[in-house]
Design a protein around this motif. Structure first.
Motif, short mmCIF file in Angstrom:
data_model
loop_
_atom_site.label_atom_id
_atom_site.label_comp_id
_atom_site.label_asym_id
_atom_site.label_seq_id
_atom_site.Cartn_x
_atom_site.Cartn_y
_atom_site.Cartn_z
N ASP B 240 127.09 22.16 7.27
CA ASP B 240 126.96 23.19 8.31
C ASP B 240 125.79 22.86 9.24
N LEU B 241 125.39 21.61 9.26
CA LEU B 241 124.27 21.19 10.10
C LEU B 241 124.78 20.54 11.39
N VAL B 306 117.61 17.85 13.45
CA VAL B 306 118.73 18.45 12.72
C VAL B 306 118.58 19.97 12.77
N LYS B 307 119.64 20.66 13.25
CA LYS B 307 119.56 22.12 13.40
C LYS B 307 120.67 22.80 12.61
N LYS B 308 120.47 24.09 12.39
CA LYS B 308 121.53 24.88 11.78
C LYS B 308 121.89 26.00 12.76
N PHE B 309 123.07 25.88 13.36
CA PHE B 309 123.52 26.89 14.32
C PHE B 309 124.40 27.91 13.62
N SER B 310 124.39 29.14 14.13
CA SER B 310 125.26 30.16 13.52
C SER B 310 126.72 29.93 13.93
N ASN B 311 126.93 29.39 15.12
CA ASN B 311 128.31 29.15 15.58
C ASN B 311 128.94 27.98 14.81
N PRO B 312 129.99 28.24 14.03
CA PRO B 312 130.57 27.16 13.20
C PRO B 312 131.17 26.03 14.01
N VAL B 313 131.42 26.25 15.29
CA VAL B 313 131.96 25.17 16.13
C VAL B 313 131.04 23.94 16.11
#
Lengths: 341, 341
Positions: B240-241, B306-313
């Motif tokens: 999910d990254l 490296v980020k973790k976005f809430s949008n799963p796209v």
């Protein structure tokens, strides 16, 4: 579906093809060894975990035709790797493979060959811990090459070093693989239906014997390309020893002998893929033959011995006693068969 | 002298050719490692001796043309093997090579390529402990393939596993190798004389940094085939990254950029052979860049994180910030260059 150049890109098409060809066939416990990691992580290397007496081997496999009575390029790559480890006294633990395929090959064909390879590894619990896939244009390569590095662990490592008095043991009938490939290349498979490659792993039959007899086994080899002629010569070249073998003692199936005789080819120069040759301490030679027979190598037998002659002409040479009692030098020259193993 | 099918026989011609091509170039101390044995015994395997944290890698190398500005297939095979080990945190110890050549090739040509490979290994004290040589008929293979298995020992093994917050570091200017091979294949080397492959080993510059920073280095890779686009995608796919990189921060030489721009090729998809990409703990990222620069990688720099976005796209994707501030997805699709590395 055919192999396209995009399958060699290293990107998503390569991953998908590797997933289909290799990873989908591998149960998770065969993707790594010990506490290390392997094909469970998609990168370029593998980490073995800690271990001792590690034995490594490496060989490229290519054969024409890709499938033949008794096996395929995949069987050959797996068994060849296993046997290279076994004759060093090592229990095969893991392998890494690098597959180079020609653009335009049917993926299904590649798939069945990779399946043949992995089936053999899986049957013996051998992990596939890394590898690579490359695609070459059709005008550069016409079929497929598999290179395999094998990793094994040994109790006693066999370092080929023959001594005066050693007995030479052959574990089974020779020249079976080379004969069937030759027949296929000559378009003669219809005429000689009883030929079949002997390709098989020697884990269950030979390895326990080497493990048990340890330092009494002075040399062991699978005489593939070049056959017995090349292997035996390798053992004595540059020394003052001579290997004397008795042609009439060497196990060979009648059909194989007749086929090769008709072509004027010496079976000693023809590849085996499921046979080993050993040089062992004479005090245990008979026992070792018995052990091999008990484990399934029913035609295992002593075929010669290592001698020291005073005449330097014989030094470093292999001498065969012919069926009529004559003596001939066996040259380290093999049947020059294209792509036999 | 040309390669003949008899050079693939496994017998005396093969030994002579191996002696000429390989063994004559190898000083005795580079024929084995530790207390084991290797090419000092002419058999099919190698024994490493006892050791711990052993890292293995394997890759097949083929390139068209066989020589190019900056190197050759031999340089590529040696440096590629070394760098595959280095990015896992391992100091290269030994290698095994399997060479497949086309019948009819000039032996001198094969010889200089093998020399290029062994020169690199020898410069870093890397032993060549085993290998193989096969010959294929001209109608089956048109040039040469070298497969190398590399063996290294690691203090800390880098297992590619990126984490939220990691900084992405590139050690040098990208796309140099792919660009020069492309120019050669397009017959454009005369026009773009300033292109040159970056092929080089990363032992002196990158390895000490990985050894020093150990577990702060969460991932390391040499972005060869497929370039940065494929490597970065491999790190996040299935997670999910998201890796976000800044195109304007990525080091690239003006000549390389102009050449690729003119052809409409994204440099992110083009192979490097002397560059690594790292994902490191943000607390040491600047320090690591400084260390790399001090050791000679003067263009090392942070290019993203490296980020973790809430949008799963965005999950499992690589996103590039363009020169004008837009965002684009970087697909794991590489420039489909035949036989680039």
């Amino acid at each position: 579906m055919r192999i396209g150049i995009e399958h060699g890109s290293g990107g998503i098409e390569t991953w998908n093809l590797l997933e289909k060809l290799v990873l989908s066939k591998l149960p998770p416990h065969l993707r790594k060894v010990l506490d290390g990691f392997g094909t469970d992580v998609l990168d370029d290397g593998a980490y073995l975990g800690s271990s001792t007496k590690i034995v490594l081997t490496m060989d490229s496999y290519t054969v024409n035709p890709l499938r033949f009575p008794g096996g395929s390029l995949g069987t050959l790559a797996a068994c060849g790797t296993i046997n290279d480890l076994v004759v060093m006294g090592a229990r095969p633990l893991a392998a890494m493979d690098s597959i180079v395929v020609a653009e335009g090959m049917e993926i299904d064909e590649v798939d069945t060959i990779v399946k043949d390879m992995i089936d053999v590894f899986a049957r013996y619990g051998i992990a596939l811990i890394g590898g690579d896939l490359k695609v070459m244009p059709r005008n550069s390569l016409d079929s497929m090459i598999i290179t395999v590095a094998g990793i094994g662990v040994a109790k006693h490592v066999v370092r080929d070093s023959v001594r005066e008095g050693d007995k030479i043991i052959v574990t089974g009938p020779i020249a079976e693989h080379g004969a069937v490939i030759l027949a296929a290349q000559l378009g003669m498979l219809d005429q000689v239906k009883d030929l079949r490659s002997d390709v098989k792993p020697l884990i269950d039959t030979l390895l326990p014997v080497i493990e048990e007899y340890g330092s009494y086994v002075h040399a062991a080899r699978d005489p593939t390309r070049g056959g017995l002629a090349v292997t035996l010569n390798e053992w004595v070249r540059g020394t003052d020893l001579t290997i004397v073998i008795d042609r009439s003692a060497i196990p060979i199936r009648e059909e194989v002998k007749n086929f090769l005789d008709a072509l004027g080819i010496d079976p000693l120069t023809v590849a085996c893929e499921g046979v080993a040759v050993l040089a062992v301490d004479p005090r245990v030679a008979e026992e070792i033959v018995e052990e091999l027979r008990k484990r399934g190598e029913r035609m295992a037998t002593i075929v010669g011995e290592v001698k020291k002659f005073s005449n330097p002409v014989a030094h470093g040479k292999v001498v065969a006693i012919t069926e009529v009692g004559g003596r001939t030098i066996v040259e380290p020259r093999a049947l020059n068969l294209p792509r036999i193993c």
